[in-house]
Design an enzyme around this catalytic site. Sequence first.
Site, PDB file in Angstrom:
ATOM      1  N   LYS A  41       4.909   6.609   3.718  1.00  0.00           N
ATOM      2  CA  LYS A  41       3.830   7.529   3.443  1.00  0.00           C
ATOM      3  C   LYS A  41       2.496   6.793   3.433  1.00  0.00           C
ATOM      4  O   LYS A  41       1.428   7.398   3.524  1.00  0.00           O
ATOM      5  CB  LYS A  41       4.016   8.147   2.055  1.00  0.00           C
ATOM      6  CG  LYS A  41       5.308   8.872   1.848  1.00  0.00           C
ATOM      7  CD  LYS A  41       5.455   9.290   0.373  1.00  0.00           C
ATOM      8  CE  LYS A  41       6.847   9.799   0.140  1.00  0.00           C
ATOM      9  NZ  LYS A  41       7.169   9.833  -1.306  1.00  0.00           N
ATOM     10  N   GLY A  42       2.555   5.473   3.305  1.00  0.00           N
ATOM     11  CA  GLY A  42       1.350   4.677   3.065  1.00  0.00           C
ATOM     12  C   GLY A  42       0.243   4.826   4.099  1.00  0.00           C
ATOM     13  O   GLY A  42      -0.929   4.676   3.780  1.00  0.00           O
ATOM     14  N   GLU A  97      -0.147   1.221  10.467  1.00  0.00           N
ATOM     15  CA  GLU A  97       0.438   0.773   9.191  1.00  0.00           C
ATOM     16  C   GLU A  97      -0.647   0.654   8.123  1.00  0.00           C
ATOM     17  O   GLU A  97      -1.818   0.431   8.428  1.00  0.00           O
ATOM     18  CB  GLU A  97       1.113  -0.591   9.386  1.00  0.00           C
ATOM     19  CG  GLU A  97       2.630  -0.523   9.377  1.00  0.00           C
ATOM     20  CD  GLU A  97       3.243  -0.139   8.021  1.00  0.00           C
ATOM     21  OE1 GLU A  97       2.549   0.358   7.115  1.00  0.00           O
ATOM     22  OE2 GLU A  97       4.461  -0.347   7.883  1.00  0.00           O
ATOM     23  N   ASP A  98      -0.228   0.759   6.895  1.00  0.00           N
ATOM     24  CA  ASP A  98      -1.160   0.559   5.789  1.00  0.00           C
ATOM     25  C   ASP A  98      -1.393  -0.937   5.571  1.00  0.00           C
ATOM     26  O   ASP A  98      -2.523  -1.392   5.428  1.00  0.00           O
ATOM     27  CB  ASP A  98      -0.646   1.233   4.503  1.00  0.00           C
ATOM     28  CG  ASP A  98       0.811   0.909   4.174  1.00  0.00           C
ATOM     29  OD1 ASP A  98       1.477   0.173   4.938  1.00  0.00           O
ATOM     30  OD2 ASP A  98       1.298   1.396   3.135  1.00  0.00           O
ATOM     31  N   ASP A 101       2.604  -7.233   5.210  1.00  0.00           N
ATOM     32  CA  ASP A 101       2.795  -8.183   4.115  1.00  0.00           C
ATOM     33  C   ASP A 101       3.669  -9.329   4.643  1.00  0.00           C
ATOM     34  O   ASP A 101       3.178 -10.211   5.338  1.00  0.00           O
ATOM     35  CB  ASP A 101       3.412  -7.410   2.946  1.00  0.00           C
ATOM     36  CG  ASP A 101       3.544  -8.216   1.670  1.00  0.00           C
ATOM     37  OD1 ASP A 101       2.753  -9.139   1.461  1.00  0.00           O
ATOM     38  OD2 ASP A 101       4.452  -7.910   0.864  1.00  0.00           O
ATOM     39  N   LYS A 129      -2.046  -9.235   4.857  1.00  0.00           N
ATOM     40  CA  LYS A 129      -1.973 -10.354   3.905  1.00  0.00           C
ATOM     41  C   LYS A 129      -1.312 -11.517   4.633  1.00  0.00           C
ATOM     42  O   LYS A 129      -0.101 -11.733   4.509  1.00  0.00           O
ATOM     43  CB  LYS A 129      -1.047  -9.984   2.727  1.00  0.00           C
ATOM     44  CG  LYS A 129      -1.625  -9.099   1.660  1.00  0.00           C
ATOM     45  CD  LYS A 129      -0.615  -9.057   0.499  1.00  0.00           C
ATOM     46  CE  LYS A 129      -0.656  -7.775  -0.257  1.00  0.00           C
ATOM     47  NZ  LYS A 129       0.456  -7.642  -1.212  1.00  0.00           N
ATOM     48  N   PHE A 150      -1.524  -7.635  -5.167  1.00  0.00           N
ATOM     49  CA  PHE A 150      -0.931  -6.324  -4.982  1.00  0.00           C
ATOM     50  C   PHE A 150      -2.036  -5.265  -5.043  1.00  0.00           C
ATOM     51  O   PHE A 150      -2.723  -5.144  -6.048  1.00  0.00           O
ATOM     52  CB  PHE A 150       0.141  -6.037  -6.037  1.00  0.00           C
ATOM     53  CG  PHE A 150       0.983  -4.859  -5.649  1.00  0.00           C
ATOM     54  CD1 PHE A 150       2.047  -4.998  -4.778  1.00  0.00           C
ATOM     55  CD2 PHE A 150       0.671  -3.592  -6.141  1.00  0.00           C
ATOM     56  CE1 PHE A 150       2.795  -3.893  -4.388  1.00  0.00           C
ATOM     57  CE2 PHE A 150       1.420  -2.483  -5.757  1.00  0.00           C
ATOM     58  CZ  PHE A 150       2.487  -2.637  -4.886  1.00  0.00           C
ATOM     59  N   ASP A 157       0.596   2.591  -2.607  1.00  0.00           N
ATOM     60  CA  ASP A 157       1.038   3.045  -3.928  1.00  0.00           C
ATOM     61  C   ASP A 157       1.614   1.943  -4.789  1.00  0.00           C
ATOM     62  O   ASP A 157       2.001   0.873  -4.297  1.00  0.00           O
ATOM     63  CB  ASP A 157       2.139   4.102  -3.763  1.00  0.00           C
ATOM     64  CG  ASP A 157       3.465   3.470  -3.315  1.00  0.00           C
ATOM     65  OD1 ASP A 157       3.466   2.776  -2.275  1.00  0.00           O
ATOM     66  OD2 ASP A 157       4.483   3.641  -4.012  1.00  0.00           O
ATOM     67  N   ARG A 163      -2.038   6.556  -4.445  1.00  0.00           N
ATOM     68  CA  ARG A 163      -2.264   6.684  -3.002  1.00  0.00           C
ATOM     69  C   ARG A 163      -3.582   7.386  -2.699  1.00  0.00           C
ATOM     70  O   ARG A 163      -4.196   7.143  -1.669  1.00  0.00           O
ATOM     71  CB  ARG A 163      -1.136   7.506  -2.355  1.00  0.00           C
ATOM     72  CG  ARG A 163       0.219   6.817  -2.357  1.00  0.00           C
ATOM     73  CD  ARG A 163       1.161   7.581  -1.437  1.00  0.00           C
ATOM     74  NE  ARG A 163       2.564   7.244  -1.646  1.00  0.00           N
ATOM     75  CZ  ARG A 163       3.180   6.209  -1.075  1.00  0.00           C
ATOM     76  NH1 ARG A 163       2.517   5.393  -0.288  1.00  0.00           N
ATOM     77  NH2 ARG A 163       4.456   5.995  -1.322  1.00  0.00           N
TER      78      ARG A 163
END
Length: 174
Positions: A41-42, A97-98, A101, A129, A150, A157, A163
Amino acid sequence: MANVIKELISEKDVDEKIRILGEQISKDYEGKEVHLICVLKGSIFFTCELAKHISVPVTLDFMSVSSYGNEKNSSGVVRIVKDLDENIEGKEVIVIEDIVDTGRTLSYLLQLLQERHPKSLALCTLLDKPERRTHEVEVDYTGFQIPDEFVVGYGLDYAQKYRNLPYIGVLTEE
Ligand code: IMP
Ligand code: MG
């Protein structure tokens, strides 16, 4: 302990960067059509905002993957929760993509999508990141590189919350 969110990237800076990314994509895909894949959902907020700034024809599809793990770390085992509605064969696909990582989710997902023979396959992420990378992924469009913290907001989220924040903030417990 209470969750405290400290602003890292302001709403204005996020909006401005997304506009620039949209213009760049419009230039790079001039004369073509792009098929955006929003990874739920990001990426939902980012995908919608980005799509508004792309001037070539845009189609959208959605995919949901879950990487088993706890709330702050993914395990690397990726499962498709919701697959795409449409075939991507022959399409100019951009995965939205959000955040990248470790890169585990994306390296799996990109490989899976490549096997479906899109005409081209690119990756656009709002956040990156790089310090956390364990799996090599080629990112074509990046909004911001951020330190190993984070973050929440703009789609990201913590336990499904935050969000809807219009900016990006670092989540800490105090
Ligand atoms: P990766 O497979 O380790 O690259 O994990 C990517 C996914 O982990 C992202 O799509 C996010 O859902 C989640 N994630 C990684 N870092 C953060 C963060 O700082 N905040 C919120 N979610 C994160
Ligand atoms: Mg995610």
